[in-house]
Design a protein around this motif. Structure first.
Motif, PDB file in Angstrom:
ATOM      1  N   ILE A   1      26.407  -7.967 -16.719  1.00  8.24           N
ATOM      2  CA  ILE A   1      25.069  -8.194 -16.168  1.00  8.24           C
ATOM      3  C   ILE A   1      25.011  -7.717 -14.717  1.00  8.24           C
ATOM      4  O   ILE A   1      25.781  -8.164 -13.868  1.00  8.24           O
ATOM      5  N   GLN A   2      24.112  -6.793 -14.455  1.00  4.55           N
ATOM      6  CA  GLN A   2      23.896  -6.250 -13.115  1.00  4.55           C
ATOM      7  C   GLN A   2      22.619  -6.850 -12.528  1.00  4.55           C
ATOM      8  O   GLN A   2      21.754  -7.335 -13.258  1.00  4.55           O
ATOM      9  N   SER A   3      22.504  -6.788 -11.215  1.00  7.22           N
ATOM     10  CA  SER A   3      21.339  -7.381 -10.554  1.00  7.22           C
ATOM     11  C   SER A   3      20.858  -6.498  -9.416  1.00  7.22           C
ATOM     12  O   SER A   3      21.658  -5.930  -8.664  1.00  7.22           O
ATOM     13  N   LEU A   4      19.548  -6.374  -9.318  1.00  2.00           N
ATOM     14  CA  LEU A   4      18.957  -5.746  -8.141  1.00  2.00           C
ATOM     15  C   LEU A   4      19.074  -6.700  -6.958  1.00  2.00           C
ATOM     16  O   LEU A   4      19.328  -7.893  -7.137  1.00  2.00           O
ATOM     17  N   ALA A   5      18.867  -6.179  -5.776  1.00  2.37           N
ATOM     18  CA  ALA A   5      18.869  -6.991  -4.560  1.00  2.37           C
ATOM     19  C   ALA A   5      17.439  -7.089  -4.032  1.00  2.37           C
ATOM     20  O   ALA A   5      16.620  -6.190  -4.249  1.00  2.37           O
ATOM     21  N   ALA A   6      17.141  -8.166  -3.356  1.00  2.00           N
ATOM     22  CA  ALA A   6      15.817  -8.315  -2.735  1.00  2.00           C
ATOM     23  C   ALA A   6      15.581  -7.139  -1.789  1.00  2.00           C
ATOM     24  O   ALA A   6      16.465  -6.757  -1.021  1.00  2.00           O
ATOM     25  N   GLY A   7      14.388  -6.581  -1.863  1.00  2.00           N
ATOM     26  CA  GLY A   7      14.049  -5.434  -1.026  1.00  2.00           C
ATOM     27  C   GLY A   7      14.193  -4.110  -1.737  1.00  2.00           C
ATOM     28  O   GLY A   7      13.477  -3.152  -1.422  1.00  2.00           O
ATOM     29  N   GLU A   8      15.117  -4.011  -2.697  1.00  9.09           N
ATOM     30  CA  GLU A   8      15.280  -2.765  -3.431  1.00  9.09           C
ATOM     31  C   GLU A   8      14.058  -2.496  -4.307  1.00  9.09           C
ATOM     32  O   GLU A   8      13.435  -3.422  -4.815  1.00  9.09           O
ATOM     33  N   VAL A   9      13.749  -1.215  -4.477  1.00 10.16           N
ATOM     34  CA  VAL A   9      12.617  -0.812  -5.299  1.00 10.16           C
ATOM     35  C   VAL A   9      13.159  -0.067  -6.514  1.00 10.16           C
ATOM     36  O   VAL A   9      13.911   0.900  -6.369  1.00 10.16           O
ATOM     37  N   ALA A  10      12.795  -0.524  -7.712  1.00 18.63           N
ATOM     38  CA  ALA A  10      13.336   0.061  -8.937  1.00 18.63           C
ATOM     39  C   ALA A  10      12.230   0.611  -9.819  1.00 18.63           C
ATOM     40  O   ALA A  10      11.165   0.012  -9.944  1.00 18.63           O
TER      41      ALA A  10
ATOM     42  N   GLU B   1       0.831  -1.208   0.000  1.00 16.82           N
ATOM     43  CA  GLU B   1       0.000   0.000   0.000  1.00 16.82           C
ATOM     44  C   GLU B   1       0.865   1.258   0.000  1.00 16.82           C
ATOM     45  O   GLU B   1       0.553   2.245  -0.682  1.00 16.82           O
ATOM     46  N   LEU B   2       1.965   1.239   0.761  1.00 16.01           N
ATOM     47  CA  LEU B   2       2.886   2.371   0.784  1.00 16.01           C
ATOM     48  C   LEU B   2       3.475   2.637  -0.595  1.00 16.01           C
ATOM     49  O   LEU B   2       3.454   3.765  -1.098  1.00 16.01           O
ATOM     50  N   LEU B   3       3.993   1.584  -1.237  1.00 16.76           N
ATOM     51  CA  LEU B   3       4.597   1.741  -2.555  1.00 16.76           C
ATOM     52  C   LEU B   3       3.555   2.181  -3.587  1.00 16.76           C
ATOM     53  O   LEU B   3       3.849   2.997  -4.476  1.00 16.76           O
ATOM     54  N   ALA B   4       2.349   1.650  -3.470  1.00 20.37           N
ATOM     55  CA  ALA B   4       1.276   2.045  -4.392  1.00 20.37           C
ATOM     56  C   ALA B   4       0.936   3.517  -4.225  1.00 20.37           C
ATOM     57  O   ALA B   4       0.712   4.242  -5.205  1.00 20.37           O
ATOM     58  N   ASP B   5       0.911   3.979  -2.992  1.00 20.97           N
ATOM     59  CA  ASP B   5       0.642   5.389  -2.714  1.00 20.97           C
ATOM     60  C   ASP B   5       1.740   6.270  -3.318  1.00 20.97           C
ATOM     61  O   ASP B   5       1.464   7.303  -3.937  1.00 20.97           O
ATOM     62  N   MET B   6       2.995   5.855  -3.163  1.00 15.95           N
ATOM     63  CA  MET B   6       4.115   6.605  -3.705  1.00 15.95           C
ATOM     64  C   MET B   6       4.064   6.664  -5.229  1.00 15.95           C
ATOM     65  O   MET B   6       4.294   7.709  -5.838  1.00 15.95           O
ATOM     66  N   PHE B   7       3.752   5.533  -5.855  1.00 19.05           N
ATOM     67  CA  PHE B   7       3.717   5.450  -7.317  1.00 19.05           C
ATOM     68  C   PHE B   7       2.599   6.314  -7.889  1.00 19.05           C
ATOM     69  O   PHE B   7       2.798   7.051  -8.865  1.00 19.05           O
ATOM     70  N   THR B   8       1.407   6.241  -7.305  1.00 17.49           N
ATOM     71  CA  THR B   8       0.290   7.049  -7.799  1.00 17.49           C
ATOM     72  C   THR B   8       0.540   8.531  -7.565  1.00 17.49           C
ATOM     73  O   THR B   8       0.169   9.365  -8.400  1.00 17.49           O
TER      74      THR B   8
ATOM     75  N   PRO C   1       5.500   3.225 -20.332  1.00 17.34           N
ATOM     76  CA  PRO C   1       6.225   4.442 -19.954  1.00 17.34           C
ATOM     77  C   PRO C   1       7.196   4.185 -18.799  1.00 17.34           C
ATOM     78  O   PRO C   1       8.385   4.509 -18.875  1.00 17.34           O
ATOM     79  N   CYS C   2       6.676   3.578 -17.738  1.00 22.22           N
ATOM     80  CA  CYS C   2       7.509   3.323 -16.560  1.00 22.22           C
ATOM     81  C   CYS C   2       6.909   2.184 -15.754  1.00 22.22           C
ATOM     82  O   CYS C   2       5.684   2.062 -15.666  1.00 22.22           O
ATOM     83  N   ARG C   3       7.764   1.363 -15.192  1.00 23.70           N
ATOM     84  CA  ARG C   3       7.311   0.229 -14.388  1.00 23.70           C
ATOM     85  C   ARG C   3       8.089   0.202 -13.072  1.00 23.70           C
ATOM     86  O   ARG C   3       9.298   0.410 -13.050  1.00 23.70           O
ATOM     87  N   LEU C   4       7.374  -0.053 -11.983  1.00 23.28           N
ATOM     88  CA  LEU C   4       8.019  -0.292 -10.692  1.00 23.28           C
ATOM     89  C   LEU C   4       8.131  -1.789 -10.488  1.00 23.28           C
ATOM     90  O   LEU C   4       7.190  -2.529 -10.790  1.00 23.28           O
ATOM     91  N   ILE C   5       9.272  -2.215  -9.963  1.00 19.52           N
ATOM     92  CA  ILE C   5       9.442  -3.622  -9.630  1.00 19.52           C
ATOM     93  C   ILE C   5      10.231  -3.755  -8.340  1.00 19.52           C
ATOM     94  O   ILE C   5      11.198  -3.022  -8.102  1.00 19.52           O
ATOM     95  N   THR C   6       9.804  -4.656  -7.498  1.00 18.55           N
ATOM     96  CA  THR C   6      10.564  -5.000  -6.301  1.00 18.55           C
ATOM     97  C   THR C   6      10.406  -6.492  -6.041  1.00 18.55           C
ATOM     98  O   THR C   6       9.344  -7.068  -6.297  1.00 18.55           O
TER      99      THR C   6
END
Length: 258
Positions: free
Chosen positions: A209-218, A127-134, A163-168
């Motif tokens: 090849i680079q990798s995100l870490a678990a928990g990071e928000v991109a 819900e927090l991330l959704a609020d931030m994204f909107t 246009p843009c995508r959030l992934i975590t």
């Protein structure tokens, strides 16, 4: 104070100070997808693109920089949330849930995603991330996908036609990506000539090849972000070891009319 409370305080502080810009939502007919293969004569891009790394939620605003096509909030999950995610993975019957949620309902996701209300820390974080994204894109709705994966969803490097995508990634291995200056876009899709990414010459070295870490928000810019044509972030799902699982969350720009 929990990570959720800290993040929410920091983010809304930035909003109050008008530090986060706004953009008119882009309506994409047909929803999110993967861009068609790029033809060789379009592949060489004279523009530069880079990833931005920030240890605070201010990372969300970095995506508005023209040269930034990947913005990463380098956060670490609280132990209580990590434990809940493990429990979520152990439940039976949940594979993936995808839906468009109006902004007015994002603070009640436990009511619209089956079973999520049994995991209050995970629900609060989504819900927090959704609020931030909107808030960031001034959206009336967002597309949400919460998935449990035991295999590789998108094994080939590609760009997204959004246009843009959030992934975590809450649990398991996280998304892999290639720096803009370390890839040959002519080798994407059909340009690979049927060869694997490793064999086609898409990237010069395995170390590219680079990798995100678990928990990071991109936040990932796609091909439909104005001015980013031919420079969408090239990324793929990581290989999943047998017996392992991933818990991932993605958001896409949507409208309440979808």
């Amino acid at each position: 104070m929990s990570s959720v409370n800290v993040a929410q305080k920091a983010f809304h502080g930035a909003v109050d100070q008008n530090n986060l810009p706004r953009v008119t939502p882009v309506h994409v007919v047909g929803g999110a997808g993967i861009a068609p293969s790029i033809q060789p004569d379009r592949a060489a891009s004279p523009v530069s693109r880079r990833a931005a790394f920030t240890p605070t939620p201010d990372a969300f605003a970095d995506i508005y920089e023209d040269e930034v096509h990947l913005s990463i909030w380098q956060r670490r999950l609280e132990p209580a949330l990590i434990e809940e995610c493990a429990a979520f993975l152990n439940q039976k019957g949940f594979n993936s849930h995808r839906l468009v949620v109006p902004k007015v309902k994002i603070q009640n996701l436990g009511d619209v995603i089956p079973g999520l209300d049994a995991f209050p820390n995970l629900c609060a974080d989504i819900e927090l991330l959704a609020d931030m994204f909107t808030c960031l894109f001034d959206l009336s709705a967002i597309g949400i996908r919460l998935s449990v994966l035991s295999d590789t969803m998108c094994p080939r490097f590609h760009v997204d036609r959004v246009p843009c995508r959030l992934i975590t990634t809450y649990s398991g291995v996280a998304t892999e990506w290639l720096p803009h200056d370390q890839l040959d876009r002519t080798k994407l899709g059909a340009g690979s000539g049927g060869l694997s990414d490793a064999e086609s010459g898409l990237y010069p070295f395995t170390q590219s090849i680079q990798s995100l870490a678990a928990g990071e928000v991109a936040l990932l810019k796609g091909e439909l972000w104005a001015g980013n044509e031919g420079a969408g972030l090239v990324h793929r799902s990581p290989a999943v070891e047998p017996g392992s699982q991933r818990l991932i969350l993605t958001f896409d720009i949507a409208s309440s009319d979808d």
